[in-house]
Scaffold this active site. Structure first.
Site, PDB file in Angstrom:
ATOM      1  N   HIS A 108       9.195  15.714 -40.037  1.00 48.55           N
ATOM      2  CA  HIS A 108       8.618  15.099 -41.244  1.00 48.55           C
ATOM      3  C   HIS A 108       8.675  16.088 -42.407  1.00 48.55           C
ATOM      4  CE1 HIS A 108       6.281  12.239 -43.503  1.00 48.55           C
ATOM      5  NE2 HIS A 108       5.517  13.234 -43.913  1.00 48.55           N
ATOM      6  N   ASP A 144       2.613   9.379 -38.400  1.00 46.14           N
ATOM      7  CA  ASP A 144       2.747  10.841 -38.545  1.00 46.14           C
ATOM      8  C   ASP A 144       1.452  11.571 -38.218  1.00 46.14           C
ATOM      9  OD1 ASP A 144       5.462  10.758 -39.373  1.00 46.14           O
ATOM     10  OD2 ASP A 144       4.831  10.168 -41.377  1.00 46.14           O
TER      11      ASP A 144
HETATM   12  C1  GAR Z   1      14.345  14.251 -42.981  1.00 48.51           C
HETATM   13  O1  GAR Z   1      13.837  15.018 -44.037  1.00 48.51           O
HETATM   14  C2  GAR Z   1      13.217  13.713 -42.131  1.00 48.51           C
HETATM   15  O2  GAR Z   1      12.154  14.580 -42.016  1.00 48.51           O
HETATM   16  C3  GAR Z   1      12.810  12.505 -42.923  1.00 48.51           C
HETATM   17  O3  GAR Z   1      14.029  11.916 -43.260  1.00 48.51           O
HETATM   18  C4  GAR Z   1      14.983  12.963 -43.487  1.00 48.51           C
HETATM   19  C5  GAR Z   1      16.243  12.617 -42.743  1.00 48.51           C
HETATM   20  O4  GAR Z   1      17.270  13.458 -43.150  1.00 48.51           O
HETATM   21  N1  GAR Z   1      11.991  11.657 -42.142  1.00 48.51           N
HETATM   22  C6  GAR Z   1      10.918  11.036 -42.646  1.00 48.51           C
HETATM   23  O5  GAR Z   1      10.596  11.079 -43.815  1.00 48.51           O
HETATM   24  C7  GAR Z   1      10.111  10.252 -41.652  1.00 48.51           C
HETATM   25  N2  GAR Z   1       8.811   9.981 -42.114  1.00 48.51           N
HETATM   26  P1  GAR Z   1      18.653  13.537 -42.359  1.00 48.51           P
HETATM   27  O6  GAR Z   1      19.073  12.099 -42.052  1.00 48.51           O
HETATM   28  O7  GAR Z   1      19.588  14.189 -43.316  1.00 48.51           O
HETATM   29  O8  GAR Z   1      18.417  14.357 -41.127  1.00 48.51           O
END
Ligand code: GAR
Length: 209
Positions: A108, A144
């Site tokens: 997160h 979360d």
């Molecule tokens: C990441 O920053 C992850 O923590 C976030 O989405 C992004 C995915 O990046 N997740 C959330 O916000 C869930 N609440 P990625 O697809 O480049 O790994």
């Protein structure tokens, strides 16, 4: 060797980092399958590494529960030791988490319990805080709200927008994720014990859509 399923919705940069780490024979975990709720950009990383993938398209199901049942069936095929939610932007239905918890973890882009939910970066900026962070948690029944496995503070800089701040958070998330998975694989981190200590119900969901 710890076997890991990674579930994504987006670009999969954290997935990519885990795949790069796992390419080192000394790393004690292997990504065995990558799943997504949509045609995610991040599938390209799975392809490059020759990792099988599956898609359970959200819009093809009439309810979250039915979608979760199919996701569960797909995961059951691979029987991973650990499920990593790495940017999967959907809340998992409780029965699915019940089946896998505490062996489901989530990354997160905020210092939980601050700024949970789908817009952790945007919400931190809107609140005008001077620092936010990155967290890796066990998924539980809340949004979360599961036990925290690792987290780190990251400053918000003058002039930051959602994009620039998220770009600085992501490398920290990657490092935390790689280290948490390694510690789980090495037996340094016992998810069952952490979950029990936190009084978690060993069930739950995360990552709202
Ligand atoms: C990441 O920053 C992850 O923590 C976030 O989405 C992004 C995915 O990046 N997740 C959330 O916000 C869930 N609440 P990625 O697809 O480049 O790994």
């Amino acid at each position: 060797m710890l076997t890991v399923a990674v579930l994504i919705s987006g670009t999969g940069s954290n997935l990519r980092a885990l795949l790069d780490a796992a390419a080192d024979p000394a790393y004690p975990a292997d990504v065995v399958v990558v799943g997504a709720d949509r045609e995610a950009e991040g599938f390209v990383h799975a392809e490059e590494f020759g990792i099988p993938s599956f898609m359970v398209p959200w819009e093809r199901f009439s309810s979250r529960e039915e979608w979760g049942e199919e996701l569960g069936r797909q995961l059951a095929v691979w029987q991973p030791d650990l499920v990593v939610l790495s940017g999967l932007m959907r809340l998992l239905p409780a029965p699915l988490v019940d089946a896998w918890s505490p062996r489901i973890i989530n990354t997160h882009p905020a210092y939980l319990p601050e700024f949970p939910g789908a817009h952790g970066v945007r919400d931190a900026l809107a609140a005008g805080v001077e620092r936010t962070g990155a967290s890796v948690i066990i998924v539980d029944n809340g949004v979360d709200s599961g036990p925290i496995l690792a987290q780190e503070r990251i400053p918000v800089l003058p002039g930051d927008d959602e994009h620039s701040l998220h770009d600085r958070i992501k490398p920290v998330e990657r490092r935390l994720l790689i280290d948490v998975v390694r510690r789980i694989a090495d037996g340094e981190l016992d998810l069952t014990a952490v979950s029990a200590r936190a009084g978690s119900s060993a069930a739950g969901g995360d990552v709202p859509s």
